[in-house]
Design an enzyme around this catalytic site. Sequence first.
Site, short mmCIF file in Angstrom:
data_model
loop_
_atom_site.label_atom_id
_atom_site.label_comp_id
_atom_site.label_asym_id
_atom_site.label_seq_id
_atom_site.Cartn_x
_atom_site.Cartn_y
_atom_site.Cartn_z
N LYS A 1 -11.34 -23.04 69.67
CA LYS A 1 -9.92 -22.71 69.78
C LYS A 1 -9.20 -23.33 68.58
CE LYS A 1 -7.55 -20.74 73.20
NZ LYS A 1 -7.98 -19.41 73.68
N THR B 1 -13.12 -20.65 75.25
CA THR B 1 -12.18 -21.33 74.33
C THR B 1 -10.92 -21.72 75.09
OG1 THR B 1 -11.07 -19.32 73.54
CG2 THR B 1 -13.10 -19.96 72.40
N ARG C 1 5.84 -32.63 29.31
CA ARG C 1 6.01 -31.43 30.15
C ARG C 1 6.42 -31.86 31.56
NH1 ARG C 1 -0.12 -29.35 31.93
NH2 ARG C 1 -0.78 -31.35 32.77
N GLN D 1 -6.45 -33.62 35.76
CA GLN D 1 -7.80 -34.14 35.99
C GLN D 1 -7.82 -35.66 35.90
OE1 GLN D 1 -7.07 -31.36 34.27
NE2 GLN D 1 -8.82 -29.99 34.04
N HIS E 1 3.40 -24.66 37.66
CA HIS E 1 3.96 -24.61 36.31
C HIS E 1 5.47 -24.35 36.29
CE1 HIS E 1 -0.22 -24.43 35.06
NE2 HIS E 1 -0.41 -23.35 35.78
O1 LIG Z 1 -3.49 -30.80 33.47
C1 LIG Z 1 -3.92 -29.68 33.11
N1 LIG Z 1 -5.24 -29.42 33.19
C2 LIG Z 1 -5.78 -28.22 32.80
O2 LIG Z 1 -7.02 -28.01 32.88
C3 LIG Z 1 -4.89 -27.25 32.32
N2 LIG Z 1 -5.06 -25.97 31.85
C4 LIG Z 1 -3.83 -25.50 31.52
O3 LIG Z 1 -3.61 -24.34 31.07
N3 LIG Z 1 -2.88 -26.45 31.75
C5 LIG Z 1 -3.51 -27.55 32.25
N4 LIG Z 1 -3.04 -28.75 32.65
#
Ligand SMILES: O=c1[nH]c(=O)c2[nH]c(=O)[nH]c2[nH]1
Length: 312
Positions: free
Chosen positions: A11, A58, A177, A229, A257
Amino acid sequence: MSQLSSARYGKDNVRVYKVHRDEKTGVHSVIEMTVCVLLEGDIETSYTHADNGVVVATDSMKNTIYVMAKQHPVTPPELFASIVSTHFIETYPHIHAAHVKVTVHRWTRMTIDGKLHPHSFLRDGAETRNVEAVARKGSGITVRSGIAGLLVLKSTGSAFHSFIRNEYTTLPEVWDRILSTEVDCGWTWKTFPGLSAVMENIPSFDQAWQASRDITLKTFAEDNSASVQNTMYKMCDQILKAVPDVAAVDYSLPNKHYFEIDRWTEELTTKIDLSWHKGLKNTGKDAEVYVPQSNPNGLIQCTVTRKPKAKL
Ligand SMILES: O=c1[nH]c(=O)c2[nH]c(=O)[nH]c2[nH]1
C-alpha cells in the site's frame, strides 16, 4: 515460457496524522506522515496461479499502519518504519522482506506574539524528512534516512569553468553565478541486527537529521563552489565525519539554472538582452534581472562511503 523474476506489492500513500496531548501543560505535538509498505516473499503463486491464499490484502496493510501508529511511537520515523517492517516479517511466515517508507511533512509550531503556540502549526516549505527501513528475515534492518524537497539558492559564491570545451560546447565559463537546487540527500546506517538495536540508537536519528541539515545548509552557503559535484562531495564528507554509525551518504541535486537575458531569439536574428529598450544594461556585472529556467536541468548525484582502513 515465462517466469516471475521479482515481485513485491503493498500500500502506498497511506496518510497518517498523530497528536500527542500533554495533559499537564495543554501543549499538543503533531506528526503528519505518508507511508508506503511493500512486501516480498513466497507470493509467486498469487501472480502465476491466481492463489490469493498467500496475499495479505493491501487494505489490511493500511489498517496495520494505523494500529501500529496508535500502539507505538511514530517518532523518530526511523523507529516507526523499523517497527512496521519488523511487524510484517514477524507476523507472516511466508513474508521475507518488508520495505517501509515514511515521509514526514513539516508542521512547525507557530510563534504568536513572540510565544510558541500550544496547538497551532504552519507548513513552512515542501521539505520532508524521509526514511526507508527494510526488514529482511535473517539479515537485520537496513535504514536510509534523508531530506527531500529542500529548495535553496545563493546569489553569488558559485563558479563553473575549466570544463571540457569542444565542438559541442556553447556554455560560457563563469566565475560568478547563481546556484540553486532542491536538496535530496540520504544517509544509510550500518545494518541493525534487529529492532532492539534500532531502539538503542533512538537519539542518534534526530541528531543525524539535524547535523545533515545543518551541514547541507552551511556548506551550500559558505562554500566557494567550483561545481555542484565538488560542493556535494564536501557535504557528504562532513556528514560521514559527524555521524559515525552512517556507512554511506548520497545526494541527488538538480541544477536549477537562472540565465542572464542575453540569449538570441529562436530565429537567431536578435539578441534579447534588454538593450533594445532604451539601451538598458543588464548583462555581465550589470545583470540584475534573470530568467529562472524550469527545464532542462542538470542532475548531479553521488554516494560517498568510508575508505577501508589500510592494512598494516
Ligand atoms: O556545477 C555544475 N556541474 C556541471 O557538471 C555542469 N554542467 C553545466 O552545464 N553546468 C554545470 N554546473
